[in-house]
Design an enzyme around this catalytic site. Structure first.
Site, short mmCIF file in Angstrom:
data_model
loop_
_atom_site.label_atom_id
_atom_site.label_comp_id
_atom_site.label_asym_id
_atom_site.label_seq_id
_atom_site.Cartn_x
_atom_site.Cartn_y
_atom_site.Cartn_z
N GLU A 88 3.40 6.63 -2.22
CA GLU A 88 2.73 7.86 -2.72
C GLU A 88 3.78 9.10 -2.22
O GLU A 88 3.74 10.25 -2.78
CB GLU A 88 1.49 8.17 -3.43
CG GLU A 88 0.87 7.10 -3.73
CD GLU A 88 -0.20 6.24 -3.46
OE1 GLU A 88 -0.54 5.88 -3.66
OE2 GLU A 88 0.62 6.72 -1.67
N ASP A 132 0.78 -1.68 0.11
CA ASP A 132 -0.02 -0.14 -0.02
C ASP A 132 0.99 1.03 0.04
O ASP A 132 2.33 1.05 0.39
CB ASP A 132 -0.72 0.01 1.36
CG ASP A 132 -2.22 1.18 1.33
OD1 ASP A 132 -2.52 1.57 0.35
OD2 ASP A 132 -3.15 0.87 1.78
#
Length: 782
Positions: free
Chosen positions: A454, A451
């Site tokens: 970013e 996950d």
């Protein structure tokens, strides 16, 4: 009229000064002149005579006083080479730029640069660099570029001839400004542009302005993207790839309707152009450059179930038992961050025995119930974790340019503390991170959900010297690569992750999912659009959260419609902030959802064969119709239906009511037969049907063979289907011949004649043949 030496240091490439062939690279010296953007009117000018620039000096309202820059040139170099007979590489930068002195694989996007010796011709106006199926033509003066395919058709051209009424050039071919370089291409009158990664708007990007920067998009409706990819397809007959980690801004006819303007936040343009009429061939060439995804394990194509969050071992075991009690097949249960002691935006691999007991015992308990375990992770560390000090002391954390530890950006932390990031460009840090997965894998953990990723800030100094402007977008590529490669090496099987963030090259590390969609019809629609767009830029194995991740309470009917979509997606997972188990939505929803999950399991042979083809050819499993029907002018705009593999046309129903729903959809050329009803459709053309909640149109291309397997109420997971006979569902009445890959990898050639299947292969398997639009006809392998 000569004025300042450029507006902020802007330069326009204008005249080729010299041409040399160095090895298999043609290098052009180009004089770039200072340029100014006109105030209050669109256009760019250099200090050359206005007539030399094509300005119409007789216009009555031409400005009387134009402050033009000087004419002292700056040298740029344009390097043109051939990576393959149909693939050209065009690099544009000043001679000192790093890209001119590095191998094409230096950023980790291109993995197999290749190289073909070009044919060079020069007619004093155009210099042509040619391969068997592509030609790059560079005009000497004024500078311009054309790319032609093997048939001599121009598929790409720079936009220098596009001007406003006074003749001022609006889109110079190459514009270099401080910190950015812009390539401007002319859009043909009927040219559509698609791609640019997982974008959640319309599939055709004309009229849109896109920022290609990896973001925690905070949903599918914010205009941001988890997995932007600087790869696009043009219906003119080419695919473009920017070999860069830098942010790209793509203006696809938004400001100027006939211009595709591509601004890269870098000193260079590094462009690959793949030419040819068939986008599938271009995708194959693209993945030939950047690598292809391996086929995930067979169990990956089963049903996955997750929730944010399961809080205890007892809760997970109850869900697994529920799947068995309700006779819903399920292969994977996913465990979000509660498995950690320090569990808020942190992964230090310290297992929470208070909540879940011993890890191996949990894996064994779930295995006894028929489920494998998926575990969440992020590449971030919380300062309160005992691993943080170890990582900091050994230099395993990303640092800022000033030497301090970099902090995660873009995602708020729940407690206000910073989070650090593991530096995957540091070989020792990479191995340290990988080894922390080993005990989990040894205990039987099947997959890691990689996950986030970013959050790399811009002002960083990666250990390997990757320029800061490339590092942010490359971070998720390196993160997922590290985890995927460790899974493969530790287990000896094809690896699988479940990644959210990505960039060019991320398709090598399946799978990816669409991030945090809203639990609405709009969220479901955006999810499909994102998957189709991603398929054209990162072909491989993609999925989404059935039911959406957040938002309004999910209606049972929308849950059913989303489950139908998930059942016909490359990978299938239900997940959200709230429960996603089918019995949570009432008896009717449970019954319908169970039927569609079982349908998916019955299609496991087809899914497996489609996945095998995708991995071998570098194609996506989920395919926009434009990929299979490139000559159909309707197909590029279709982003509410798709093909799963080559032969199943899937028509999701975007609705959250009890139905029936009137659904209009397009059927491409040929005859198509509904997999479930036997209804026949003929294309090309639109059709409208009333679709009950229990139904979703799934059409089979005439002449296709859809291998299926019987799924009874006792099937718990994909393992139970290994060794069962396959039934061949044939669309149409004609004889067909096909090759099928078994779950063990063996290939069998099958010919169906008059209702009987004749097979030649290593394994004689009993089966039946069913005509989809005729009564079932018994047959057998022989």
């Amino acid at each position: 009229m000569n004025g300042p030496a450029g507006d902020g240091g802007a330069y326009v490439l204008r005249h080729v000064t010299d041409v040399t062939l160095v090895g298999d690279v043609v290098r052009f010296g180009v004089a770039a002149l200072p340029a100014v953007e006109l105030p209050g009117t669109p256009g760019w000018l250099t200090g050359e005579a206005l007539t030399d620039q094509g300005v119409e000096v007789t216009m009555p309202n031409l400005p009387a006083h134009l402050e033009l820059p000087g004419v002292t040139p700056e040298r740029f170099e344009v390097a043109v080479s051939l990576a393959a007979p149909d693939v050209a590489r065009i690099v544009i930068a000043r001679p000192r730029a790093r890209v001119h002195h590095e191998d094409a694989s230096w950023l980790g996007i291109v993995t197999r640069p290749g190289g073909v010796e070009p044919e060079l011709t020069d007619d004093d106006t155009w210099v042509t660099v040619a391969g068997a199926d592509i030609r790059v033509r560079v005009r000497r003066s004024p500078f311009a570029v054309r790319v032609l395919d093997g048939a001599g058709r121009t598929v790409l051209r720079t936009a220098e001839r596009l001007r406003q009424v006074a003749g001022f050039p609006m889109a110079p071919p190459v514009l270099a400004e401080p910190g950015t370089t812009t390539l401007q291409l002319e859009l043909d009158t009927d040219e559509d542009v698609l791609g640019f990664g997982e974008q959640f708007g319309r599939l055709v990007k004309n009229g849109q302005q896109l920022r290609l920067r990896v973001d925690d998009a905070l949903g599918t409706g914010t205009g941001m993207a988890y997995k932007p990819v600087p790869v696009w397809h043009s219906t003119a007959g080419y695919t473009g790839l920017f070999n860069t980690g830098a942010e790209v801004n793509a203006d696809v006819g938004h400001v100027r309707p006939s211009v595709l303007s591509l601004r890269v936040a870098d000193e260079a343009i590094d462009l690959y152009v793949l030419a040819g009429p068939d986008p599938k061939d271009r995708l194959a060439a693209y993945t030939g450059l950047t690598g292809r995804a391996p086929v995930p394990p067979l169990w990956a194509f089963g049903y996955w179930m997750g929730r944010c969050r399961y809080h205890s071992r007892q809760e997970m075991e109850a869900v697994a038992r529920g799947m068995r009690e309700h006779r819903v097949p399920c292969d994977v249960l996913h465990l979000d961050p509660d498995w950690l002691v320090v569990d808020r935006l942190n992964t230090d691999f310290v297992w929470n025995t208070d909540r879940f007991g011993e890890r191996r015992e949990l894996v064994t308990a779930l295995e006894d119930l028929g489920c494998r375990l998926s575990v969440w992770e992020v590449p971030y560390l919380d300062p309160v974790s005992p691993r943080y000090r170890e990582a900091e002391e050994h230099g395993y954390l990303v640092t800022r340019a000033d030497g301090g530890v970099a902090h995660v950006a873009g995602t708020p932390t729940p407690d206000g503390r910073h989070r650090a990031l593991v530096d995957f460009t540091n070989a020792d840090a990479r191995v340290w991170w990988q080894r922390m997965h080993d005990e989990f894998l040894d205990d039987g953990v099947a997959v890691f959900k990689t996950d986030f990723g970013e959050g790399l800030p811009d002002d960083v100094a990666p250990a390997d010297g990757t320029p800061a402007n490339h590092a942010h977008n490359l971070y998720p590529l390196r993160y997922n690569a590290a985890v995927s490669e460790r899974i493969g090496s530790r287990t000896g099987r094809n690896p699988l992750v479940w990644g959210r963030s990505g960039w060019a090259g991320s398709h090598r590390y399946p799978g990816q999912w669409a991030g945090d969609a809203e639990s609405t019809v709009a969220g479901m629609q955006a999810t499909v659009r994102g998957g189709l767009s991603y398929a054209l830029s990162a072909p491989g194995f993609w999925s989404h959260d059935i039911g959406g991740f957040y938002g309004p309470e999910l209606t049972p009917e929308l849950y059913v419609r989303w489950t139908q979509l998930g059942a016909l997606s490359p990978l299938m997972r239900a997940h959200g902030l709230r429960p996603r188990e089918p019995w949570e939505f009432g008896e009717r929803a449970l019954s319908i959802a169970r039927d569609w999950v079982r349908l998916r399991y019955s299609l496991l042979p087809y899914l497996w064969n489609s996945a095998t083809e995708s991995a071998a050819r570098g194609l996506p499993m989920l395919r926009p119709l434009a990929l299979e029907f490139p000559d159909d002018p309707v197909c590029p705009g279709l982003d509410d239906e798709f093909l799963l593999g080559a032969d199943l046309l899937v028509v999701p129903v975007f609705d959250d009511g009890p139905g029936p729903v009137r659904r209009r959809f397009y059927v491409p050329d040929g005859r198509w037969v509904d997999l479930l009803t036997g209804d026949a459709w003929t294309g090309p053309g639109f059709h409208t049907v009333d679709v009950a909640l229990e139904r979703m149109p799934v059409l089979v291309r005439a002449g296709a063979v859809i291998p299926r397997v019987d799924v009874d109420a006792d099937v718990r997971r994909t393992d139970d289907l290994v060794g069962r006979a396959w039934t061949l569902h044939v669309a149409g009445a004609g004889d067909v011949r096909t090759e099928l890959t078994g779950f063990d990898g063996t290939v069998t050639t099958v010919t169906v004649v008059a209702g009987e299947a004749h097979a030649s292969g290593t394994q004689p398997v009993r089966a039946e043949v069913h005509r989809l639009d005729a009564p079932a006809m018994p047959g057998h392998w022989r």
